[in-house]
Structure formats: C-alpha cells, structure tokens
Design a protein around this motif. Sequence first.
Motif, PDB file in Angstrom:
ATOM      1  N   GLU A  22       0.811  -1.220   0.000  1.00  0.00           N
ATOM      2  CA  GLU A  22       0.000   0.000   0.000  1.00  0.00           C
ATOM      3  C   GLU A  22       0.854   1.284   0.000  1.00  0.00           C
ATOM      4  O   GLU A  22       0.541   2.245  -0.691  1.00  0.00           O
ATOM      5  CB  GLU A  22      -0.913  -0.042   1.243  1.00  0.00           C
ATOM      6  N   GLN A  23       1.977   1.271   0.771  1.00  0.00           N
ATOM      7  CA  GLN A  23       2.749   2.515   0.956  1.00  0.00           C
ATOM      8  C   GLN A  23       3.397   3.003  -0.330  1.00  0.00           C
ATOM      9  O   GLN A  23       3.556   4.210  -0.529  1.00  0.00           O
ATOM     10  CB  GLN A  23       3.866   2.321   2.002  1.00  0.00           C
ATOM     11  N   ILE A  24       3.827   2.087  -1.195  1.00  0.00           N
ATOM     12  CA  ILE A  24       4.537   2.536  -2.402  1.00  0.00           C
ATOM     13  C   ILE A  24       3.671   2.364  -3.651  1.00  0.00           C
ATOM     14  O   ILE A  24       4.175   2.239  -4.754  1.00  0.00           O
ATOM     15  CB  ILE A  24       5.882   1.805  -2.581  1.00  0.00           C
ATOM     16  N   LYS A  25       2.351   2.385  -3.441  1.00  0.00           N
ATOM     17  CA  LYS A  25       1.440   2.173  -4.554  1.00  0.00           C
ATOM     18  C   LYS A  25       1.617   3.235  -5.640  1.00  0.00           C
ATOM     19  O   LYS A  25       1.851   2.894  -6.808  1.00  0.00           O
ATOM     20  CB  LYS A  25       0.006   2.191  -4.017  1.00  0.00           C
ATOM     21  N   ILE A  26       1.522   4.505  -5.249  1.00  0.00           N
ATOM     22  CA  ILE A  26       1.554   5.586  -6.240  1.00  0.00           C
ATOM     23  C   ILE A  26       2.888   5.623  -6.990  1.00  0.00           C
ATOM     24  O   ILE A  26       2.887   5.653  -8.234  1.00  0.00           O
ATOM     25  CB  ILE A  26       1.243   6.953  -5.577  1.00  0.00           C
ATOM     26  N   PRO A  27       4.051   5.589  -6.300  1.00  0.00           N
ATOM     27  CA  PRO A  27       5.307   5.568  -7.064  1.00  0.00           C
ATOM     28  C   PRO A  27       5.389   4.387  -8.042  1.00  0.00           C
ATOM     29  O   PRO A  27       5.843   4.559  -9.177  1.00  0.00           O
ATOM     30  CB  PRO A  27       6.383   5.454  -5.985  1.00  0.00           C
ATOM     31  N   SER A  28       4.905   3.203  -7.618  1.00  0.00           N
ATOM     32  CA  SER A  28       4.966   2.064  -8.532  1.00  0.00           C
ATOM     33  C   SER A  28       4.093   2.297  -9.760  1.00  0.00           C
ATOM     34  O   SER A  28       4.505   1.995 -10.881  1.00  0.00           O
ATOM     35  CB  SER A  28       4.491   0.786  -7.838  1.00  0.00           C
ATOM     36  N   PHE A  29       2.883   2.821  -9.538  1.00  0.00           N
ATOM     37  CA  PHE A  29       2.007   3.112 -10.676  1.00  0.00           C
ATOM     38  C   PHE A  29       2.694   4.075 -11.628  1.00  0.00           C
ATOM     39  O   PHE A  29       2.662   3.890 -12.847  1.00  0.00           O
ATOM     40  CB  PHE A  29       0.694   3.741 -10.201  1.00  0.00           C
ATOM     41  N   ILE A  30       3.337   5.097 -11.048  1.00  0.00           N
ATOM     42  CA  ILE A  30       3.962   6.110 -11.903  1.00  0.00           C
ATOM     43  C   ILE A  30       5.076   5.487 -12.741  1.00  0.00           C
ATOM     44  O   ILE A  30       5.219   5.805 -13.930  1.00  0.00           O
ATOM     45  CB  ILE A  30       4.481   7.289 -11.058  1.00  0.00           C
ATOM     46  N   VAL A  31       5.836   4.567 -12.145  1.00  0.00           N
ATOM     47  CA  VAL A  31       6.914   3.938 -12.913  1.00  0.00           C
ATOM     48  C   VAL A  31       6.341   3.104 -14.055  1.00  0.00           C
ATOM     49  O   VAL A  31       6.843   3.133 -15.180  1.00  0.00           O
ATOM     50  CB  VAL A  31       7.807   3.078 -11.993  1.00  0.00           C
ATOM     51  N   ILE A  32       5.253   2.368 -13.773  1.00  0.00           N
ATOM     52  CA  ILE A  32       4.627   1.563 -14.837  1.00  0.00           C
ATOM     53  C   ILE A  32       4.148   2.473 -15.966  1.00  0.00           C
ATOM     54  O   ILE A  32       4.392   2.213 -17.152  1.00  0.00           O
ATOM     55  CB  ILE A  32       3.450   0.744 -14.256  1.00  0.00           C
ATOM     56  N   ILE A  33       3.493   3.570 -15.588  1.00  0.00           N
ATOM     57  CA  ILE A  33       2.991   4.501 -16.605  1.00  0.00           C
ATOM     58  C   ILE A  33       4.158   5.095 -17.391  1.00  0.00           C
ATOM     59  O   ILE A  33       4.120   5.172 -18.622  1.00  0.00           O
ATOM     60  CB  ILE A  33       2.135   5.602 -15.947  1.00  0.00           C
ATOM     61  N   ALA A  34       5.219   5.478 -16.659  1.00  0.00           N
ATOM     62  CA  ALA A  34       6.375   6.105 -17.323  1.00  0.00           C
ATOM     63  C   ALA A  34       7.018   5.157 -18.334  1.00  0.00           C
ATOM     64  O   ALA A  34       7.498   5.590 -19.383  1.00  0.00           O
ATOM     65  CB  ALA A  34       7.401   6.548 -16.286  1.00  0.00           C
ATOM     66  N   THR A  35       7.006   3.853 -18.015  1.00  0.00           N
ATOM     67  CA  THR A  35       7.560   2.887 -18.955  1.00  0.00           C
ATOM     68  C   THR A  35       6.811   2.931 -20.283  1.00  0.00           C
ATOM     69  O   THR A  35       7.419   3.005 -21.359  1.00  0.00           O
ATOM     70  CB  THR A  35       7.443   1.466 -18.367  1.00  0.00           C
ATOM     71  N   PHE A  36       5.473   2.916 -20.196  1.00  0.00           N
ATOM     72  CA  PHE A  36       4.693   2.935 -21.440  1.00  0.00           C
ATOM     73  C   PHE A  36       4.817   4.260 -22.164  1.00  0.00           C
ATOM     74  O   PHE A  36       4.803   4.301 -23.396  1.00  0.00           O
ATOM     75  CB  PHE A  36       3.227   2.598 -21.150  1.00  0.00           C
ATOM     76  N   VAL A  37       4.954   5.346 -21.388  1.00  0.00           N
ATOM     77  CA  VAL A  37       5.122   6.640 -22.036  1.00  0.00           C
ATOM     78  C   VAL A  37       6.441   6.686 -22.803  1.00  0.00           C
ATOM     79  O   VAL A  37       6.498   7.193 -23.932  1.00  0.00           O
ATOM     80  CB  VAL A  37       5.038   7.781 -21.005  1.00  0.00           C
ATOM     81  N   THR A  38       7.500   6.117 -22.207  1.00  0.00           N
ATOM     82  CA  THR A  38       8.787   6.067 -22.902  1.00  0.00           C
ATOM     83  C   THR A  38       8.660   5.297 -24.207  1.00  0.00           C
ATOM     84  O   THR A  38       9.142   5.727 -25.263  1.00  0.00           O
ATOM     85  CB  THR A  38       9.839   5.392 -22.006  1.00  0.00           C
ATOM     86  N   LEU A  39       7.956   4.151 -24.142  1.00  0.00           N
ATOM     87  CA  LEU A  39       7.701   3.344 -25.338  1.00  0.00           C
ATOM     88  C   LEU A  39       7.014   4.169 -26.420  1.00  0.00           C
ATOM     89  O   LEU A  39       7.455   4.190 -27.578  1.00  0.00           O
ATOM     90  CB  LEU A  39       6.761   2.190 -24.964  1.00  0.00           C
ATOM     91  N   VAL A  40       5.934   4.837 -26.001  1.00  0.00           N
ATOM     92  CA  VAL A  40       5.142   5.611 -26.949  1.00  0.00           C
ATOM     93  C   VAL A  40       5.967   6.741 -27.543  1.00  0.00           C
ATOM     94  O   VAL A  40       5.907   7.012 -28.747  1.00  0.00           O
ATOM     95  CB  VAL A  40       3.889   6.142 -26.212  1.00  0.00           C
ATOM     96  N   ALA A  41       6.804   7.384 -26.687  1.00  0.00           N
ATOM     97  CA  ALA A  41       7.615   8.498 -27.171  1.00  0.00           C
ATOM     98  C   ALA A  41       8.587   8.020 -28.248  1.00  0.00           C
ATOM     99  O   ALA A  41       8.737   8.655 -29.293  1.00  0.00           O
ATOM    100  CB  ALA A  41       8.374   9.142 -26.015  1.00  0.00           C
TER     101      ALA A  41
END
Lengths: 218, 201
Positions: free
Chosen positions: A64-83
Amino acid sequence: MKRKQLLTRGFFKENPIFVFLLGMCPALAVTSTFETSLGMGVLVIFVLTCSNIVISLVKGFIPEQIKIPSFIVIIATFVTLVAMFTEAYAFELYESLGVFIPLIVVNCLILGRAEAFASKNSVADSAIDGFGMGVGFTIGLSIIGIVRELLATGQIAYGVYLPLGEPGFLFNLNWFIGGDFNIADYGISVFALPAGAFITLGFLLAMKNILESKRGEA
Amino acid sequence: MSVAVFFTALASAMLINNVILMRFLGICPFLGVSKKIESSIGMSFAVAFVMLVATLFTYIIYYTLLEPFDIEYLRIIAFILVIASLVQFVEMFIKKFSKGLYKSLGIYLPLITTNCAILGVAEGNIIIDFNSSYNFFGGLALSLTNALGAALGFGLIMFAFSAIRVRLDAQNVPKEYKGVPISLVVAGIMSLAFFGLQGLI
C-alpha cells in the motif's frame, strides 16, 4: 456493471475532459489543430489501456505505501515506449507535441484510472475501462481541436502531422464559397494562440452546461 | 557569461513564456487551488521550492549519469522518480523541522507530484540543452534561473487569478458560466494580455 456500459460511459456521460476536468494541460496545449488532438488522443488510449492492464495484473503484489510511485513507474515505462515509437514513425507529430509526450506520465486521468479502477478490478475490466476512458479523452480533445482549427483557419487539414498519406483537407469552407475567395485569409488567428484555447474550452464547457440544463427541463 | 544572459532567461521564463498562460503547464492547480488567495500563495511557494530542487537534481542526474552511459531514453522514468521521491522527502523534512510551514504547505505537497509544471520545466531545461552552449556549471546556473523564472511566473499568475476569482464569485455570472467556464474565459483574456509581452526581448 455490464461490460458495454463500462466501455461507453467514458465517451460522453463521464467524459474525462468535459465532466471531470481531468488532463486539462494537454486539452489546452495540443488542441490547436484536429490532427494533433487526435494524435495525442491515440497515444493516451495506448498508454492508458496498457498501464491499466499491467496495474491490475500486479495489484496484489504492491504494498500500500509505495502504490503511487509504482504506478507512476509503470505509466512512465509505457510513455517512454510511446515516445520512442512516435519519434520513429510520426516525427512531425513528435515535434509538434513536444514536451507533452513525456508529460503524459503526469496526466491526472491515467493515474486517476489506475488508482480508482485498475487497482481494484479484474484485468479484462481494467482494459475495457482504460480503452473507453482513452476514447472519451480523444473525443474531448478532438471536439476542442475541430472547433479551434475551424475558427482559426476555416479548414480541417489531414496528413500534416499524422502519417496518413497525401496532405489534404477533411473539410474546407472554400468548397462552399468558390471563386477567388480564400477562407484561410480570413481566419480568426487568436484561436490558434494559447488565449484561444482557454476561451474555446470555457465556451464549450458552458455549452455543455446549457445542453444539460435543457435536458433536465425536458 | 554576463548578467544579461541570466536576466533575459529570467524575464523570458517568467513573463514571455509564462508556464501557465503560454505553455499550459500546471493547469490543474491553476483551476483547482485558485479559489482562495491564501491557498494560491501556499501552492506557489510549494511549487517554487520543489521546482528549483527538482531542476537541480534532474540536471545533475541527466548530465552525470544518463548522458555518459548513453541511456538518455530513460529520462522520463528517472525524472518522475526523482520528483516523486523529492516531494515525499520535502514533505517529511518540513513536517519534522517546521510545523507552521507544514500546516501551510503540507496539503499541497502531494498534489505537486502530478503537477506537470515541475516535470515540464525540468524536461524543458534538458531539451534546450544549456550544457552544450555553456559548461556544466554555467548550464546548471541557467537552468536554475529558468526554473526560478518559471516559478515566479507561476506564482504571479496564481495570485492574480485567485484575486480575480474571488471578485468573480461576488458577481452575477450567467448560471451556465459559473465556476470553471468563466474562469477559463478570464484566463484566456489574461493569456491575450500576456501575449502582448512577446516582443519584450
């Protein structure tokens, strides 16, 4: 909730831009033409669907404590792909969206869906929800883009930013006027400027409110 | 490198390329936290602080870690992690050392992670690539100046806009325009006014 309803609720009834006011930065910044709006929308659909799928797959493992940072990393991975993908296959779009491609990471819509939906629901449902919300976002962007481009130039061009073949016009007011008159000389160029973005969105939101109150009375 | 370079960078980041009105960064707090003057000031200070520290860290990380190892493509992930952990750290730090400051800034800090102005300015500084035209420290100083200008511009617009919004609430606005729509129209007019500063430098 039924799957079909899950898919379509983001289109109009719970539209991310017009109803929830999420992702306002791209909604104002990239909507000076219809094509850039559509391009941005497609990128968001991809990132949102993929990140929703992955997040709902890993939802049991993340503390629970690191939920938001983990989500952001997952999202950032796909954004890098898309970029990278955009830079390779649609360079004009990449140039014109500029810093707003990396900024998909901090789009409140994507993190919002991850937090509110994907972290609680099954993989299939999350994928449908992500796709539906992404399409809703694209619809919102495209409406703003069409209005702005039409007011600014009197035309709606295609093929300039997206790799869709020969550049041309989807719609051109010249078709209805004819003669030597060229509508492009009479565009209201303020709508292509940042100021026009704010004013257009303000008026569109007011229009939505009027439609809603009309429907309420009837 | 002369003082004029820094002044130009500051003025251009603050007024000409204003983060909110010209570059559309940080629209969420602009619309969300501008209902009261005090909260807009608090938000502006929190953003200014995080923006400067984030620019410092992202610049150093990019030019000492990512570039030498040819992994520039990881910068989106690296930057957002830096910003997210920085915000968390700043929150803990302020909570421990200044209760008063925490009370006034604390509630805005979690919101800053998803504030596109921070990532946008950090990313923008890398794209402009001060490092190649000046040396490492010169580029760092210019990047920080740019971030300071952006933060000042953000604060200026937040303050002006919240002051307008307080007055707007007392006016008799058509009911369809109440709230966000009229605020956006007002922001458009402000943006038009700032467009006039384009020829300043």
